[in-house]
Scaffold this active site. Structure first.
Site, short mmCIF file in Angstrom:
data_model
loop_
_atom_site.label_atom_id
_atom_site.label_comp_id
_atom_site.label_asym_id
_atom_site.label_seq_id
_atom_site.Cartn_x
_atom_site.Cartn_y
_atom_site.Cartn_z
N THR C 95 10.65 -14.49 17.39
CA THR C 95 10.96 -13.37 16.51
C THR C 95 11.87 -13.87 15.40
O THR C 95 13.02 -14.22 15.64
CB THR C 95 11.65 -12.24 17.30
OG1 THR C 95 10.69 -11.71 18.21
CG2 THR C 95 12.10 -11.13 16.37
N LYS C 170 6.95 -6.43 13.85
CA LYS C 170 7.90 -6.46 14.95
C LYS C 170 9.27 -5.96 14.49
O LYS C 170 9.98 -5.30 15.24
CB LYS C 170 8.00 -7.88 15.52
CG LYS C 170 9.05 -7.95 16.59
CD LYS C 170 8.67 -8.62 17.86
CE LYS C 170 9.75 -8.29 18.88
NZ LYS C 170 10.16 -9.44 19.66
N LYS C 239 21.40 -7.08 16.37
CA LYS C 239 21.01 -8.16 15.44
C LYS C 239 19.73 -7.78 14.71
O LYS C 239 19.59 -8.01 13.50
CB LYS C 239 20.80 -9.47 16.21
CG LYS C 239 20.51 -10.65 15.30
CD LYS C 239 19.96 -11.85 16.08
CE LYS C 239 18.58 -11.50 16.68
NZ LYS C 239 17.94 -12.60 17.40
#
Lengths: 295, 295, 295, 295
Positions: C95, C170, C239
């Protein structure tokens, strides 16, 4: 002593001119030569690149728009870092991130150079009148070495501490300017919606305990509908709030109001206020106030 | 001239004492008689109810904690509205909503009375030293009728406009105090996280263009960890932000930062800071700064 | 076909095991060899560096914690980019930012390699059960080349578009997870403060039109006080909100709620909830609800 | 059994029609008689006032737009409270504050009446098709007394608890609808700014774990630019967020995201979206996305 100056925009050109008035010999560089002409006509010498400039001078100032521009001038193909004689001093007056400023300090040291970060507060007017404030991070001995030069350009020199501290101070200052402007605008708009006149609100609030001094300088601009060129474009202020927010993330600090301010300035930018003075946030919040009632 | 004074709390008792010093005869009422004793010992007369008080006086001041208390004193079972002689003047110094103040004005007029809303800024100290600021909404002629009395209690009298304008001003002022305190706290905490010392930050920011003057009065308190009794409890400040937010809703105004401030003060209250001075928002944001890194 | 797999953490080790179960020969690398042992004991081959691995395989998967780790594996001293045969395919399941993913694609192409970004949704359980969802950005022909391998590890393969689109999806998904969790928590805490039971609220809301399906999987955890290891640590979620906020800044998008969520999760982290599941934001908001009344 | 029905707006007229279809005799009242005609033509009886209606019926429904309208019908000059026979049941289906609903319950009890608060979810369509959901607060025995009637109008009856609990549930539900819509809009706009197509985003997110089921019903509307009459006007949704925020203040709950949503909807209202469906928040956030770059 020969002084180098890189970056002759709105601020830099006025700062360099004050160094010149102080009797110093200048070697200058700018992306476009045109902006250097007034200085050249008064005796400054043109350099064809940052690297070429570095070979001529004993002390070197940079006053550039953002970190990328500083990095290019310092370590780009024609950058000055590798051509500046060890032991000499680089004074970076650009407004950059604390972490970037520390990185530049390290690179300078790796080349045997001395470095201080010395961003300024004050806009076009104070730059011309030599009343800027310098926020200096770095060794005291290096500050002392250039203090008379800074005094040619500013009226107050604050030594904040080690590397990165000057730009850290400036970051906090701009975070304050931006958020204070926005909360003041919210208060004004509420007051007017409650039936108070704009004039009465200004009269009552400015000079009072809750109004930051800089707000007085925005009164005329707000009353005239934010005409004329920006002292500090809203778009730049929003960038500074973004940088503060990223630094807050990096250092684990919560800034809910600063983030809310960042977003409201973003909405003002997308609705066309980006190039206006940041006090235009008042006009953004005040517009269309008379919506249909809920009936 | 005989003057009535209802509400002898921290503020009211000091204000009434200054009227007394000015040579005026007082008739006083308070929920608990005890607080009236110092005034009574210097010649004030006690009334058993707001209604009884109203029959004795030519002008009547109220200085109560919230709208409900004002409503009770005015139109409760022993309220003064129905017993105060037509043509006489009621001066409400309580901090209430603009809409409530206008409602009181209308009720007073319906009883043939005159009314001005005159909330104050300044806390315990200025109340004692007669340096309060009065923010007056109502007819100029009614303000003039009591101006010498207000001058016995304050150093500045601002005529803001018609009914409700005085309390509207005060609402904006407290919205500013609360939001400015919070954005300053965010900036301080960020600055410290970036390596600046608290002392250096205070030195650089206070007195500068971006720091509201009242912040200087919070420095010592913040440096000592917010000890001692609150000048202005955080809980009250949060209530004022809530009232501003409700007024904003009613008048179709957007206040994203003020609402964000309201919520962060709420979190500070639920973590135990409600009775501290509202500058404790700094301590709330600064605590636990050293969290484990994301490594 | 020989497959390379770099990154054997919680997710990567389970994904690699599923490739192995599918009958494929694996060459593996991880910063610590220990985590590779279960795979090695079932026939996988160890490589001493990403570079060494690249020389053995026809297709190469990376599943690493953050962009810096991907960059190190790809272009670090022992990176695979310069040793992987032109024409071969790199599938990055990590990611990362959209801009970083596009940068990797360009570097791969510059080395004559093919590249797709294929981050996954689903945590430990789905990784083990091969029910992950892959969000693929890149050329369709490259996706088809590895589709059977992805099907060994996941139950759904979504081709989102060109380079960077998989990680963009995502990013939006995690922005939704985080903000939806927080607004649901706010609603639950309000409902309980209004006198509703937690159980009744869950019963009424879950499965209804306003509750995202994933919330049902958090019920038991919330009811048990957020015990046990996190499915998705709150710190990581914060985050991701930060990264979404930075991408929003870069693309001129306003996200006031996402930024507000980022800050409230930050406060939860600094108060010790960073390593708990991100549903702990409920517990953070719910705590200390019984504060003293304003009287 | 004779049933009274007060309030024949979009919802009430359809609910009353379903009671009629169920074979019940209706006595109806509405501020304007016109809206009652379809019911009267099918055998309902008109009453000239809430008071007159109350004398004819055994059970009485109210379905009114806001608390003020309910208060007027109940205790206004021609209100029904004083004319409804003791022991009979009032079912209030209006969406009101929890505190107001409890106040109505107390007044009903003071008149010897029974009371349940039973607001509904579902808009025009479900009202016509008798598929509303009733959220009931009050005694179980009173709910049982009218359950068959509720079942003529809805497909699900949820007994939430004591007085005020039904409207509390509804408040949480609408808080969720509003905040979830806004965070979804933020995610969509970010996704599009990152280069994903609106269609691909909808395809990927709707039906997935992070998207609340109701969002699917907004897809066509969003794709067509929010044409046509609103299912739920943005202005009403903003009011519900305001009410939730006030209830949160009253019960000492922090709702930073809900307050942020309230403010962003406010900005959308002042820019002209108040009468559109609340999904128009997407269009508000998406507009003007292509601003000049920062250069």
């Amino acid at each position: 002593m020969k002084i180098g100056f890189i970056g002759l925009g709105i601020m830099g050109s006025r700062m360099a001119a004050n160094l010149q008035k102080g009797g110093h010999s200048l070697v200058v560089y700018n992306r476009t030569r045109e902006k250097a002409e007034p200085l050249l006509s008064r005796g400054a010498v043109w350099a064809d690149s940052p690297a070429a400039l570095a070979e001529e001078v004993e002390i070197l100032f940079t006053m550039l728009a953002h970190p990328e521009a500083v990095a290019e001038a310092a370590r780009g193909e024609d950058g000055f870092l590798s051509r500046f004689k060890p032991g000499r001093l680089w004074v970076d007056c650009s407004t950059v991130n604390p972490s970037f400023s520390r990185e530049m300090a390290e690179e300078a040291h790796a080349h045997g150079l001395r470095f201080i970060g010395a961003p300024v507060t004050g806009s076009k007017g104070p730059a011309a009148q030599a009343t800027l404030v310098f926020w200096v991070g770095g060794a005291a001995i290096d500050l002392e070495a250039c203090r008379p030069l800074l005094e040619s350009m500013g009226s107050r020199i604050v030594h904040c501490g080690g590397q990165g501290t000057g730009v850290s101070f400036k970051m906090v200052m701009n975070q304050l300017l931006g958020t204070v402007m926005a909360v003041f605008a919210e208060g004004m708009v509420l007051g007017e919606a409650l039936g108070l006149s704009r004039q009465a609100l200004f009269d009552a609030l400015l000079g009072g305990p809750a109004a930051a001094p800089f707000l007085a300088s925005k009164r005329e601009r707000i009353e005239k509908g934010n005409e004329g060129p920006a002292d500090f474009p809203l778009r730049w202020l929003q960038k500074d709030l973004h940088l503060a927010s990223v630094s807050a993330y990096d250092t684990h600090v919560a800034m809910p109001l600063t983030n809310a301010a960042k977003e409201i300035y973003r909405l003002a930018i997308r609705d066309g206020h980006g190039d206006e003075d940041f006090s235009a946030i008042y006009g953004y919040l005040a517009r269309n106030r008379d919506v249909p009632s809920m009936g």
